[in-house]
Design an enzyme around this catalytic site. Structure first.
Site, PDB file in Angstrom:
ATOM      1  N   LYS A 132       0.868  -1.184   0.000  1.00 46.28           N
ATOM      2  CA  LYS A 132       0.000   0.000   0.000  1.00 46.28           C
ATOM      3  C   LYS A 132       0.897   1.223   0.000  1.00 46.28           C
ATOM      4  O   LYS A 132       2.062   1.139   0.402  1.00 46.28           O
ATOM      5  CB  LYS A 132      -0.892  -0.013   1.252  1.00 46.28           C
ATOM      6  CG  LYS A 132      -2.155   0.779   1.104  1.00 46.28           C
ATOM      7  CD  LYS A 132      -3.252   0.042   0.364  1.00 46.28           C
ATOM      8  CE  LYS A 132      -4.436   0.951   0.115  1.00 46.28           C
ATOM      9  NZ  LYS A 132      -5.604   0.232  -0.399  1.00 46.28           N
ATOM     10  N   ASP A 172      -7.018   4.470  -4.405  1.00 53.19           N
ATOM     11  CA  ASP A 172      -7.667   4.308  -3.086  1.00 53.19           C
ATOM     12  C   ASP A 172      -8.284   5.681  -2.812  1.00 53.19           C
ATOM     13  O   ASP A 172      -8.543   6.445  -3.760  1.00 53.19           O
ATOM     14  CB  ASP A 172      -6.634   3.893  -2.019  1.00 53.19           C
ATOM     15  CG  ASP A 172      -7.280   3.482  -0.699  1.00 53.19           C
ATOM     16  OD1 ASP A 172      -7.782   2.357  -0.598  1.00 53.19           O
ATOM     17  OD2 ASP A 172      -7.314   4.299   0.253  1.00 53.19           O
TER      18      ASP A 172
HETATM   19  P1  NDP Z   1     -12.944   7.974  -2.492  1.00 51.61           P
HETATM   20  O1  NDP Z   1     -11.864   8.963  -2.306  1.00 51.61           O
HETATM   21  O2  NDP Z   1     -13.539   7.784  -3.847  1.00 51.61           O
HETATM   22  O3  NDP Z   1     -14.154   8.286  -1.483  1.00 51.61           O
HETATM   23  C1  NDP Z   1     -13.964   8.320  -0.112  1.00 51.61           C
HETATM   24  C2  NDP Z   1     -15.286   8.700   0.543  1.00 51.61           C
HETATM   25  O4  NDP Z   1     -15.152   8.522   1.944  1.00 51.61           O
HETATM   26  C3  NDP Z   1     -15.682  10.145   0.326  1.00 51.61           C
HETATM   27  O5  NDP Z   1     -17.064  10.254   0.310  1.00 51.61           O
HETATM   28  C4  NDP Z   1     -15.080  10.833   1.547  1.00 51.61           C
HETATM   29  O6  NDP Z   1     -15.737  12.026   1.925  1.00 51.61           O
HETATM   30  C5  NDP Z   1     -15.280   9.778   2.611  1.00 51.61           C
HETATM   31  N1  NDP Z   1     -14.209   9.908   3.622  1.00 51.61           N
HETATM   32  C6  NDP Z   1     -12.880   9.719   3.451  1.00 51.61           C
HETATM   33  N2  NDP Z   1     -12.202   9.968   4.570  1.00 51.61           N
HETATM   34  C7  NDP Z   1     -13.119  10.329   5.468  1.00 51.61           C
HETATM   35  C8  NDP Z   1     -13.052  10.714   6.825  1.00 51.61           C
HETATM   36  N3  NDP Z   1     -11.874  10.772   7.484  1.00 51.61           N
HETATM   37  N4  NDP Z   1     -14.227  11.001   7.449  1.00 51.61           N
HETATM   38  C9  NDP Z   1     -15.403  10.924   6.780  1.00 51.61           C
HETATM   39  N5  NDP Z   1     -15.528  10.573   5.490  1.00 51.61           N
HETATM   40  C10 NDP Z   1     -14.410  10.292   4.856  1.00 51.61           C
HETATM   41  O7  NDP Z   1     -12.347   6.586  -1.929  1.00 51.61           O
HETATM   42  P2  NDP Z   1     -12.824   5.097  -2.232  1.00 51.61           P
HETATM   43  O8  NDP Z   1     -14.298   5.036  -2.398  1.00 51.61           O
HETATM   44  O9  NDP Z   1     -11.942   4.561  -3.280  1.00 51.61           O
HETATM   45  O10 NDP Z   1     -12.400   4.366  -0.871  1.00 51.61           O
HETATM   46  C11 NDP Z   1     -13.288   4.273   0.261  1.00 51.61           C
HETATM   47  C12 NDP Z   1     -12.825   3.150   1.174  1.00 51.61           C
HETATM   48  O11 NDP Z   1     -12.801   1.916   0.435  1.00 51.61           O
HETATM   49  C13 NDP Z   1     -11.408   3.297   1.743  1.00 51.61           C
HETATM   50  O12 NDP Z   1     -11.360   2.734   3.031  1.00 51.61           O
HETATM   51  C14 NDP Z   1     -10.567   2.443   0.801  1.00 51.61           C
HETATM   52  O13 NDP Z   1      -9.379   2.001   1.424  1.00 51.61           O
HETATM   53  C15 NDP Z   1     -11.525   1.287   0.547  1.00 51.61           C
HETATM   54  N6  NDP Z   1     -11.251   0.519  -0.639  1.00 51.61           N
HETATM   55  C16 NDP Z   1     -11.225   1.111  -1.886  1.00 51.61           C
HETATM   56  C17 NDP Z   1     -10.989   0.342  -3.002  1.00 51.61           C
HETATM   57  C18 NDP Z   1     -11.085   0.922  -4.372  1.00 51.61           C
HETATM   58  O14 NDP Z   1     -11.060   0.139  -5.340  1.00 51.61           O
HETATM   59  N7  NDP Z   1     -11.215   2.222  -4.556  1.00 51.61           N
HETATM   60  C19 NDP Z   1     -10.653  -1.093  -2.893  1.00 51.61           C
HETATM   61  C20 NDP Z   1     -10.799  -1.643  -1.566  1.00 51.61           C
HETATM   62  C21 NDP Z   1     -11.054  -0.838  -0.496  1.00 51.61           C
HETATM   63  P3  NDP Z   1     -14.980  13.439   1.776  1.00 51.61           P
HETATM   64  O15 NDP Z   1     -15.031  13.754   0.299  1.00 51.61           O
HETATM   65  O16 NDP Z   1     -15.761  14.379   2.607  1.00 51.61           O
HETATM   66  O17 NDP Z   1     -13.579  13.235   2.279  1.00 51.61           O
END
Ligand code: NDP
Length: 451
Positions: A132, A172
């Site tokens: 990662k 991510d």
């Molecule tokens: P994105 O950046 O596309 O979206 C993240 C979302 O989560 C946004 O809505 C964001 O809101 C919210 N968020 C992030 N940090 C925080 C925080 N500290 N508090 C509240 N809301 C938060 O990321 P992904 O959808 O790609 O990833 C989301 C999760 O899924 C992560 O844990 C990632 O590790 C996991 N994941 C992703 C994969 C992928 O293929 N993308 C694969 C496997 C797991 P805001 O805009 O307000 O920050």
């Protein structure tokens, strides 16, 4: 309140040593403990793993890279960020795992994610190791030009550690197709090689694979569908709540609707939006991916919806809860509230979104609980399919790729379910995922000798 599970007496000193050697990295400690709590019975069946000191070795990354990322903002000011890549384990294949750009990123976060990734990748059945990376860069409010200059500087250091057979990053939090494009462009420029399989999550016109964008969210819903089927039910007519509104959340909502469910709430770090009639996912996609807006904009455009600033999304009653935002976003109290409100299934789209107390509440209440390393593995599995297509200069159809994804998620579910039963914990997907993933990596490490 739920009581923490204890560690096997042979494992406790190993865990204490992990804490001593990695001070202050609380998320990493949490991720290690969560796996080690399941491993005791494995050492009884496989004493060779203790003999080869597999647990001690698996908790120590093979390589950790930390670097300065200097770049210039639109006002001409020099900005400095810190970049990371933790290449955790390559027993099963080249290092594979996403890059996260978020101000909260530090070594402890990258190590927790890299550690989880080892077992997740093993569960997919694909030949990929675990890694990662990321940076404490905040993409919010940055122009395309600033994001590009940051990505170019980041890759100027990282490129020397990457390669199709060495280390293959993906996206991510904060890293989507736009950022992967800037990173890939800089890799190509420095190396003078169009090495498609060095990054996954690419755009469809330049080496990307169909379904990669949708894969984590879709795969999550497939996995939860398998859990529901194992308890004799389905999504049909069920109410869902999904935290986050990024890549994983939006595609989870879309697929849950397609399978007959109704998702009524989603969120971002400002609060959540509630739409009892069911969220309009096309509108959400427009707001989040085209306009780069906030979920509050949804309530402005849909009079029937309500925005709850700083509200707790887990207080919204639902039968299926899908945490898809970030680590430790769902606490023991939140879990108790969900159970009291009739929640029957939880699938972790995010990595480690449920605190240890929350996990225990769900397990004690008999909720079908799909841990992230199993439930969100569809993303990395489809990345491996992207690598396959790049290697063979091929491009599969959406339908074919989605069928492969559904099959992979079914297999992961089956592996977790069967392993849990074999180790005397029927229905416990946490134990099933940890044990099954661990055994696969441990056996490979024994076979490869002391490296
Ligand atoms: P994105 O950046 O596309 O979206 C993240 C979302 O989560 C946004 O809505 C964001 O809101 C919210 N968020 C992030 N940090 C925080 C925080 N500290 N508090 C509240 N809301 C938060 O990321 P992904 O959808 O790609 O990833 C989301 C999760 O899924 C992560 O844990 C990632 O590790 C996991 N994941 C992703 C994969 C992928 O293929 N993308 C694969 C496997 C797991 P805001 O805009 O307000 O920050």
């Amino acid at each position: 309140m739920a009581v923490a599970a204890s560690l096997d007496e042979k494992i406790e000193p190993i865990y204490r040593e992990v804490i001593r050697r990695n001070p202050g990295e609380v998320e990493f400690h949490q991720a290690v403990r969560e796996v080690l709590e399941s491993i005791g019975p494995v050492l009884v069946k496989h004493p060779e793993f203790a003999e080869h000191r597999i647990i001690e070795r698996i908790c120590e990354p093979e390589r950790q890279i930390i670097f300065r990322v200097p770049w210039e903002d639109d006002e001409g000011n020099v900005q400095i960020n810190r970049g990371f890549r933790v290449e955790f384990n390559s027993a099963l294949g080249p290092y594979k795992g996403g890059l996260r750009f978020h101000p909260s990123v530090y070594l402890g976060i990258v190590k927790f994610l890299g550690f989880e990734q080892i077992f997740k990748n093993a569960l997919t059945g694909m030949p990929i190791g675990g890694a990662k990376g990321g940076a404490d860069f905040d993409p919010k409010g940055r122009s395309d030009g600033e994001t590009m200059r940051f990505c170019q500087s980041f890759m100027t250091e990282l490129y020397r550690h990457l390669g199709e057979y060495t280390d293959v990053p993906a996206g991510d939090i904060g890293v989507g197709t736009r950022e992967i494009g800037f990173l890939f462009g800089q890799y190509k420029r420095i190396t003078n090689r169009y090495e498609s399989a060095v990054l996954t999550g690419k755009g469809l016109d330049w080496g990307g694979a169909r379904v990669r964008n949708e894969a984590t969210g879709y795969g999550l819903v497939y996995f939860v569908g398998e859990m529901l089927a194992a308890s004799g039910t389905s999504f049909d007519g069920r109410t869902g709540v999904v935290s986050g509104s990024g890549n994983v959340a939006l595609h989870a909502i879309e697929k849950m609707h397609a399978l007959g469910g109704r998702v009524v709430a989603c969120s971002d770090s400002d609060g959540y939006v509630l739409d009892e009639a069911g969220l309009d996912v096309e509108l959400l996609k427009e707001i989040k991916t085209v306009e780069r807006g906030r979920v509050s904009d949804y309530a402005d455009l849909r009079p029937r919806a309500r925005f709850a600033p700083a509200g707790n999304i887990w207080h919204v009653p639902c039968e299926v809860a899908l945490p898809c935002a970030t680590q430790n976003e769902l606490t023991g109290n939140d879990a108790a509230r969900l159970v009291a409100n009739g929640c029957i299934a939880v699938g972790e789209g995010a990595n480690m979104p449920t605190t240890p107390e929350g996990v225990r509440v769900f397990l004690d209440a008999g909720v079908a609980f799909g841990p992230g390393k199993a439930a969100n593995a569809g993303g990395v599995a489809t990345s491996a399919l992207e690598m396959q297509q790049n290697a063979s200069r091929d491009s599969w159809t959406f339908e074919h790729t989605e069928l492969r994804l559904a099959e992979i998620m079914r297999d992961i579910h089956h592996r977790c379910y069967e392993t849990a039963a074999e180790y005397g914990k029927p229905g416990n997907y946490v134990a099933g995922a940890n044990i099954s993933g661990f055994i696969k990596v441990a056996a490979a490490m024994v076979a490869l000798g002391l490296i």
